[in-house]
Design a protein around this motif. Structure first.
Motif, PDB file in Angstrom:
ATOM      1  N   ALA A   1       1.863  -2.207  -2.997  1.00 42.82           N
ATOM      2  CA  ALA A   1       0.716  -1.337  -2.706  1.00 42.82           C
ATOM      3  C   ALA A   1       1.018  -0.427  -1.521  1.00 42.82           C
ATOM      4  CB  ALA A   1      -0.527  -2.187  -2.426  1.00 42.82           C
ATOM      5  N   ARG A   2       1.659  -0.981  -0.493  1.00 47.40           N
ATOM      6  CA  ARG A   2       2.010  -0.162   0.673  1.00 47.40           C
ATOM      7  C   ARG A   2       2.949   0.969   0.274  1.00 47.40           C
ATOM      8  NH1 ARG A   2      -0.030   1.733   4.774  1.00 47.40           N
ATOM      9  NH2 ARG A   2      -0.536  -0.258   5.748  1.00 47.40           N
ATOM     10  N   ALA A   3       3.919   0.681  -0.565  1.00 46.42           N
ATOM     11  CA  ALA A   3       4.854   1.720  -0.996  1.00 46.42           C
ATOM     12  C   ALA A   3       4.125   2.803  -1.800  1.00 46.42           C
ATOM     13  CB  ALA A   3       5.970   1.104  -1.834  1.00 46.42           C
ATOM     14  N   LEU A   4       3.214   2.397  -2.681  1.00 42.35           N
ATOM     15  CA  LEU A   4       2.451   3.364  -3.475  1.00 42.35           C
ATOM     16  C   LEU A   4       1.578   4.249  -2.590  1.00 42.35           C
ATOM     17  CD1 LEU A   4       1.321   1.112  -6.466  1.00 42.35           C
ATOM     18  CD2 LEU A   4       2.819   3.121  -6.620  1.00 42.35           C
ATOM     19  N   VAL A   5       0.911   3.620  -1.622  1.00 38.42           N
ATOM     20  CA  VAL A   5       0.026   4.381  -0.730  1.00 38.42           C
ATOM     21  C   VAL A   5       0.836   5.342   0.124  1.00 38.42           C
ATOM     22  CG1 VAL A   5      -1.556   4.204   1.233  1.00 38.42           C
ATOM     23  CG2 VAL A   5      -1.791   2.632  -0.712  1.00 38.42           C
ATOM     24  N   ASP A   6       1.921   4.860   0.704  1.00 36.84           N
ATOM     25  CA  ASP A   6       2.741   5.729   1.554  1.00 36.84           C
ATOM     26  C   ASP A   6       3.274   6.928   0.778  1.00 36.84           C
ATOM     27  OD1 ASP A   6       2.301   4.137   3.733  1.00 36.84           O
ATOM     28  OD2 ASP A   6       4.272   3.177   3.720  1.00 36.84           O
ATOM     29  N   GLN A   7       3.707   6.686  -0.445  1.00 39.61           N
ATOM     30  CA  GLN A   7       4.208   7.783  -1.277  1.00 39.61           C
ATOM     31  C   GLN A   7       3.090   8.769  -1.599  1.00 39.61           C
ATOM     32  OE1 GLN A   7       5.378   6.818  -5.337  1.00 39.61           O
ATOM     33  NE2 GLN A   7       7.100   8.237  -5.184  1.00 39.61           N
ATOM     34  N   ALA A   8       1.900   8.246  -1.874  1.00 41.67           N
ATOM     35  CA  ALA A   8       0.787   9.113  -2.295  1.00 41.67           C
ATOM     36  C   ALA A   8       0.238   9.960  -1.159  1.00 41.67           C
ATOM     37  CB  ALA A   8      -0.342   8.255  -2.888  1.00 41.67           C
ATOM     38  N   VAL A   9       0.327   9.451   0.061  1.00 47.30           N
ATOM     39  CA  VAL A   9      -0.229  10.204   1.193  1.00 47.30           C
ATOM     40  C   VAL A   9       0.864  10.922   1.976  1.00 47.30           C
ATOM     41  CG1 VAL A   9      -2.193   8.646   1.377  1.00 47.30           C
ATOM     42  CG2 VAL A   9      -0.183   8.239   2.814  1.00 47.30           C
ATOM     43  N   GLY A  10       2.124  10.816   1.511  1.00 48.55           N
ATOM     44  CA  GLY A  10       3.185  11.592   2.134  1.00 48.55           C
ATOM     45  C   GLY A  10       3.811  10.987   3.357  1.00 48.55           C
TER      46      GLY A  10
END
Length: 200
Positions: free
Chosen positions: A185-194
Motif C-alpha cells: 500500500a505504501r508503494a502504491l500511495v507513494d507512486q500515486a502521489v509522486g
C-alpha cells in the motif's frame, strides 16, 4: 433507591438476537445457521424473534449493518491514528487489517463471506456491494486529499489489496500477509502521489 448502573441494564431482545446472530453467522456461515438455533441461543420466544426480524434475510442484513459499523470504525480509527496527512492515512488504514487477522476466531471478511453465500441482485448481495462501494468512496476521498493523480484508480487498487489481505488472512493464516499488504500500500500511495523514494 439505588441508582441504576450500566451493569444493571440487560440487552434488549433485539440486541440478544443480533449478538447471537453475529457470533454464529461469522463463525459458521449464514446458510449453516438456522433461525431456530438463533432463537434457542438468544433465549427469546419465536414470536419475539419474528417481531423484530420478520425473515432471516432481515436478520442477515442487520448483521451486515453491524459488521459494517465495526469494520468501518476500525478502518477509520487506524487511518486517523496514522496522523493528519491523507497519504499516511491511506497506508495506516491497513493496520486494521493487521489487527483483524490476529484476532482469535478470524474467518475473513464478513461481507465477502456473505456474498459468497448469496444470490447476485438479492438484498444480502446488494448490502455487501453497498459496503464495498462505501469503503472505496472513502478511500478515494483520502486519495484526492493526498493529491493522487488518479484518486479513483488508487482507491480501487488499495481496496483490492485490502480485500486480498482479508481473504489471505483466512485462507492461509500467514502472519506476514497483513504487513506485506501494508508495505505494498505504501508503494502504491507513494507512486500515486509522486513521492520519489519509498518512505518507512
Amino acid at each position: 433507591m439505588a441508582a441504576t448502573t450500566t451493569t444493571d441494564v440487560k440487552p434488549s431482545a433485539r440486541d440478544r438476537i443480533l449478538d447471537t446472530a453475529f457470533r454464529l453467522f461469522y463463525a459458521h456461515g449464514i446458510r449453516a445457521v438456522g433461525v431456530d438455533l438463533i432463537i434457542g441461543e438468544s433465549g427469546v420466544a419465536k414470536a419475539t424473534f419474528y417481531k423484530h426480524f420478520p425473515s432471516k434475510d432481515d436478520l442477515v442484513v442487520a448483521y451486515l449493518d453491524r459488521v459494517d459499523e465495526v469494520w468501518s470504525g476500525q478502518l477509520h480509527a487506524s487511518a486517523a491514528a496514522a496522523g493528519p496527512e491523507a497519504a499516511d492515512q491511506l497506508v495506516g488504514l491497513f493496520d486494521a487489517l493487521v489487527m483483524a487477522c490476529r484476532r482469535d476466531g478470524y474467518r475473513g471478511c464478513g461481507f465477502i463471506n456473505a456474498a459468497a453465500e448469496s444470490e447476485p441482485g438479492g438484498r444480502i448481495h446488494d448490502r455487501t456491494v453497498a459496503h464495498k462501494t462505501s469503503v472505496r468512496s472513502w478511500v478515494a476521498g483520502l486519495a484526492r486529499e493526498a493529491g493522487a493523480r488518479d484518486p479513483d484508480a488508487l482507491a480501487r487498487a488499495l481496496t483490492l489489496l485490502l480485500d486480498g489481505g482479508l481473504a489471505s488472512g483466512s485462507l492461509d493464516a500467514s502472519p506476514d500477509a497483513p504487513a506485506m499488504a501494508k508495505t505494498a500500500a505504501r508503494a502504491l500511495v507513494d507512486q500515486a502521489v509522486g513521492v520519489s523514494a519509498p518512505r518507512p
